[in-house]
Design a protein around this motif. Structure first.
Motif: not given
Length: 446
Positions: A226-253
């Protein structure tokens, strides 16, 4: 249990939460296009507070969506839904599976940008996600947070530094945000956990397809403690795609007060996070390294450009008076802390390699590549595996392949090789290493 209708707030009165979710599932609707529509409606409601919801909804027509740069087919499907409520079978299945996922566990959450539990810091950035899919403890979103990013192919110095800084940050009650990758990300998450601090993993795929698979034990530990969480803006069934990773960095920031970069080369994705931090008016910090190390190039360059050089956690904390934790600095974990030897930020490393193949290996096994069914593989995946196996079976073949080496061996574009390697990693046919990738081998001792 969360309900898609009950959780809606009246900020965007003409469309319900389920309306927005349905629109997000339409093919061709990404975060940017959804954000444009959201911004248009919000601006109209703000400028005309007395406008009726039904009148406002009437302004959402095909012409408007085309002006907002929606593709024609995407806009037509959206208008068909908004005017007549028609959805195709695929959209219906996604809506149903999302509601089922929400019902399965109280740890499953779907936060919309208009809702109270949505992080305020993230709401302020450009193109803030309309939705956040979250598994875990939502209280992790309420704390002040710092992000830590860096190379997957990190040195022991980088790993120990990231672990130490994250542990000290966690001991001060500050949350730690990162991307869950092997290397610096993993060391940061584990350091926060060691201090019983909170940590957030921002995924670049749907939560039902966590990446990398080799970090599943780390992800489970975050949830189980219970130390934190996993998060994504992508729908649950979105598979791993290299093109999606850069955009998630804006969420980290966006979630963080500042971004700490620990070891990164000029081609590192960590620079994307640093650039987003500057766009978001966040502070950027960089850990210095040796000038002869390629893994230090980006950090040293960031320092030249104005990022604050840090050697201890106080260097970061002193920049944020609003944290009000200076009184807590005295019980900090000692600066000479070393990362626990048992912690492995490169899962499967000891199992997957052998001594005569890689310097990182401890288990000696025969070089017999793991079998696969070519009927279930893409042409690019078969090509990559064939080239790796050919090199591996040579008398002096090393089971360690750089990304650039795979590009040269296959003749494929680098983005296609990256995507293929992600898929092969998910299929457990290759393993990530500090220096690239290794072929998964049959476990047969000599």
């Amino acid at each position: 249990m969360e309900n898609l209708e009950e959780q809606s707030l009246p900020t965007i009165s003409c469309l319900s939460k389920q309306d927005w979710l349905t629109l997000s599932f339409i093919k061709g609707v990404g975060p940017a296009r959804l954000d444009r529509l959201f911004t248009y409606i919000h601006s109209l409601e703000t400028s005309q507070p007395k406008i009726e919801a039904s009148k406002l909804k009437e302004t959402i027509n095909l012409e408007l969506l085309l002006r907002l740069k929606w593709p024609l087919a995407t806009a037509q499907e959206a208008i068909s839904y908004l005017q007549d409520g028609r959805v195709c079978d695929r959209l219906s299945e996604q809506l149903s599976s999302t509601q089922t996922w929400l019902d399965v566990s109280p740890q499953h959450h779907l936060l919309m940008r208009t809702e109270r539990q949505y992080p305020d810091e993230l709401r302020q950035i450009d193109v803030a996600p309309i939705f956040l899919y979250v598994t875990g403890n939502l209280k992790a979103l309420e704390t002040k947070k710092l992000a830590m990013v860096g190379a997957r192919k990190a040195s022991q110095y980088g790993l120990e530094t990231a672990y130490k800084l994250a542990q000290q940050i966690g001991s001060l009650g500050i949350g730690l945000v990162s991307g869950g990758a092997i290397g610096i990300d993993s060391a940061a998450h584990q350091g926060a956990l060691a201090a019983a601090g909170s940590t957030i993993v921002v995924m670049g795929s749907g939560l039902l397809h966590p990446y990398p698979k080799s970090n599943q034990a780390l992800f489970n530990r975050i949830l189980e403690t219970n130390s934190g969480c996993l998060m994504s803006e992508y729908p649950l069934h979105t598979k791993v795609q290299a093109r999606l990773f850069p955009a998630r960095n804006r969420i980290i920031s966006g979630l963080s007060l500042g971004v700490i970069v620990v070891e990164a080369g000029f081609k590192s994705g960590s620079l994307i996070s640093a650039n987003y931090a500057l766009q978001h008016n966040r502070d950027v910090f960089a850990v210095p390294g040796r000038i002869t190390d390629k893994s230090s190039d980006a950090c040293l360059d960031l320092i030249k450009q104005g990022a604050k050089l840090i050697t201890q956690v106080e260097d970061v904390i002193n920049e944020f008076s609003q944290l009000e934790i200076m009184s807590k600095l005295s019980p900090l974990i000692p600066h000479d802390l070393k990362m626990k030897k048992k912690i492995n930020v490169y899962p499967r490393l000891q199992e997957a390699q052998n001594n005569d193949v890689s310097r990182e290996t401890q288990v000696e096994i025969q070089k017999i590549p793991m079998l696969y069914d070519p009927n279930n593989m893409s042409e690019s995946a078969i090509m990559v595996l064939n080239r790796i196996d050919e090199m591996l079976l040579e008398p002096d073949g090393k089971n360690e392949f750089e990304l650039n080496q795979l590009v040269s061996m296959t003749g494929l574009a680098i983005d296609e090789v990256m995507q293929t390697c992600m898929q092969l990693e998910l299929e457990e046919l290759i393993d990530p290493l500090m220096t690239g990738y290794a072929r998964r081998l049959e476990n047969k001792s000599k």
